[in-house]
Design a protein around this motif. Sequence first.
Motif, short mmCIF file in Angstrom:
data_model
loop_
_atom_site.label_atom_id
_atom_site.label_comp_id
_atom_site.label_asym_id
_atom_site.label_seq_id
_atom_site.Cartn_x
_atom_site.Cartn_y
_atom_site.Cartn_z
N LEU A 166 0.83 -1.21 0.00
CA LEU A 166 0.00 0.00 0.00
C LEU A 166 0.86 1.26 0.00
N PHE A 181 1.65 6.80 -6.57
CA PHE A 181 0.49 7.63 -6.93
C PHE A 181 0.84 9.10 -6.73
N VAL A 201 -2.83 4.01 -11.63
CA VAL A 201 -4.11 4.56 -11.18
C VAL A 201 -4.12 6.07 -11.38
N ARG A 261 -6.75 8.28 -13.94
CA ARG A 261 -7.75 9.25 -13.47
C ARG A 261 -8.24 10.14 -14.61
N VAL A 282 -10.49 7.66 -17.01
CA VAL A 282 -11.44 6.68 -16.48
C VAL A 282 -12.83 6.83 -17.06
N ASN A 283 -13.21 8.04 -17.47
CA ASN A 283 -14.55 8.21 -18.00
C ASN A 283 -14.73 7.62 -19.40
N MET A 285 -8.24 1.92 -15.06
CA MET A 285 -8.16 2.01 -13.60
C MET A 285 -8.55 0.69 -12.95
N PRO A 302 -6.79 1.04 -0.98
CA PRO A 302 -6.01 2.25 -0.74
C PRO A 302 -6.84 3.52 -0.94
N PHE A 337 -6.15 6.33 -2.24
CA PHE A 337 -6.08 7.00 -3.55
C PHE A 337 -6.99 6.33 -4.57
N LEU A 338 -7.15 4.99 -4.42
CA LEU A 338 -8.01 4.27 -5.35
C LEU A 338 -9.48 4.58 -5.07
N SER A 392 -10.24 8.14 -6.09
CA SER A 392 -10.30 8.32 -7.54
C SER A 392 -11.59 7.72 -8.10
N VAL A 393 -11.96 6.54 -7.59
CA VAL A 393 -13.19 5.90 -8.07
C VAL A 393 -14.41 6.74 -7.69
N LEU A 453 -14.52 9.98 -7.16
CA LEU A 453 -14.54 11.18 -8.00
C LEU A 453 -15.10 10.86 -9.38
N ALA A 454 -14.63 9.76 -9.95
CA ALA A 454 -15.09 9.38 -11.29
C ALA A 454 -16.58 9.06 -11.27
N ALA A 480 -18.65 12.22 -10.92
CA ALA A 480 -18.67 12.99 -12.16
C ALA A 480 -19.60 12.35 -13.18
N ARG A 481 -19.56 11.02 -13.24
CA ARG A 481 -20.32 10.31 -14.26
C ARG A 481 -21.82 10.26 -13.91
N VAL A 535 -5.75 13.88 -3.87
CA VAL A 535 -6.81 13.42 -4.77
C VAL A 535 -7.89 14.49 -4.92
#
Lengths: 295, 322
Positions: A226, A233, A249, A253, A256-257, A263, B150, B152-153, B156-157, B159-160, B163-164, B268
Amino acid sequence: MTAEALPTAPASAAPRATRSGTVRRLLRSRSGLAGTVLTGVVVLLAVLAGLGVLGDPVAQDPAVRMQGPSGEHWFGTDQFGRDVLTRSAAGAANSLLIAVVAVAIAGLVGTAAGVLAGYHGGWTARAVLGMTNVLFAFPPLLLALALASAVSRSWLTIAVAIAIVYVPIFVRVTRGPVLSLREAEFVRAGTVLGFSTGRILLRHVLPNITAIVIVQVTLSLSWAVLTEASLSFLGLGTPPPAPSLGSMVLEARALVNIAWWTMAAPGAVIVVLVVGLNLLGDGLRDALDPKDRGA
Amino acid sequence: MRVIVRHPLLRRVGEALGTLLGVAVLVFVMLRALPGDQITATLGTEAAALTERQRAALEAYYGLDQPLVVQFFSWLGNVLTGNLGLSHRSGETVLAMTAGSLPVTFELAVLSTVIGLAIGVPLAIWSASRPNSLRDASGQAVGLAGLSVPAFLLGSVMLAAAARLLGYNPNAERFATLTSDPALNLQQMLMPALVLGFGLAAPVMRTARSAILEVRSQDFVRTAHGKGVAPWLVQSRHVLRNATVPILTMTGIQFGYLLGGAVVVEQVFSVPGIGRQVLLGIEQKEYAVVQSTVLVIALCFVLVNLLTDLLYRVVDPRVRQL
């Protein structure tokens, strides 16, 4: 604490039997089995990547940029047409290499320091504990970050930075048991018989703390994975273009869309590996616990 | 009696001071290990164009011609009088920067702790109510996820996904502080606090679960059940109250971790906290900023641990006696 409460120093024939018993107990427990399988899958991927079976992780192919999962590329391709699975596997190999080396250094140095501090006491103990307290005064990730920023970055310096963060944990978990082992009858008997300190430590003290160290190693491996991923990261891990799970990752970012797989694959590899190592640590703790041995 | 009570406390405080001195030495040594010095840090590549005499003059100006021990103590003296150095890029003092960023991280840590406790403790009660059942396993699985995903993962997920699915981006607007625009601030803090809180829930859950199981196996709980006390009363008055001590200790330690561990989440979600200050300092090679900020975080960490220790002595009468 009496000698009875602790596993006695093993005779020459005993360890093999005990060891296979531990493995059997580990695989019989649900978390131990799940941990072994999950960790095994990622290790297998990493080994395949290391052997080059999965192809070149940095080879670009603009013709197949940002392709979704297909028979050709199981987890799709990234913005340079690189295979995401190949890169994730290579990233896992990189993470595992750094984590294993970091934990090996931390385990060796920390255990040695913890055993010496526990067995000798006095100034040795005070010096070791003072340094331990100083290292414990930093939030772990911050210390790794500060150390990583102070060196020219390669996988080895990152591993050493992570190792320094985890040394105090090994000191703390080994010192306590050694303190009580020092008073155990079989250790005192050794002293009375005139055994050298080295022999007492190696033959009588160390075998009795291996279980604790093994469990700590497994759990530390999951934290080290980790930490390494978090550092990369944040842009302070292994420098690109070498693949690293954290920086994958980070790059994903922005994509990802339109390309979720960029990711998903590295993220899944990190989670599977860390969950696996955590379960393995829990399983080992139960399997090595002498209290449960009769069951 | 008073002497007995005060003595270990004083020793604990003295220990903390000693540790802080060690921390200062380590931070100082780390900075010295870096390639380059204040001169190359300020001038960058132009430093190569300096003549021998200019360089010597600058070294004298920064005190670099002094022995290391002298440099250390003059730096320490500056730090103790509140002079933490300044950022060459913005001209702002590190003290002013920290005064802006530390409260942000503190707020984030408090919110995350509340969320972590709100998830972790009920989950532990749920798990411990039937140990080794399916219920226990599912509770523990959530704890394991918190330990293994983690930040950061997860961040990030999230946030995505936001947004989506919602067309929402918390970073779209400039960061609002709690005092300037509380509503926007809390909205921007929600996701980072959820990510950190979820990670915190895992150790809280594990500690609380084993504490509850431990307390429940004790004689006084059996006695309470035996004399017919209502189960919910036994749970709240006898079990939970006694399980508070380890949970509190765990939370205190974790709160300290959050001050430094928030760095990933701050990055992030672009939260201008103290972790991000370190990271920006590293990126922009502002070593004075990095050095002083790391020192401030370590100071906070040691203080939080000290407070946890003292609080622990107040809450647990058994420790108070020692």
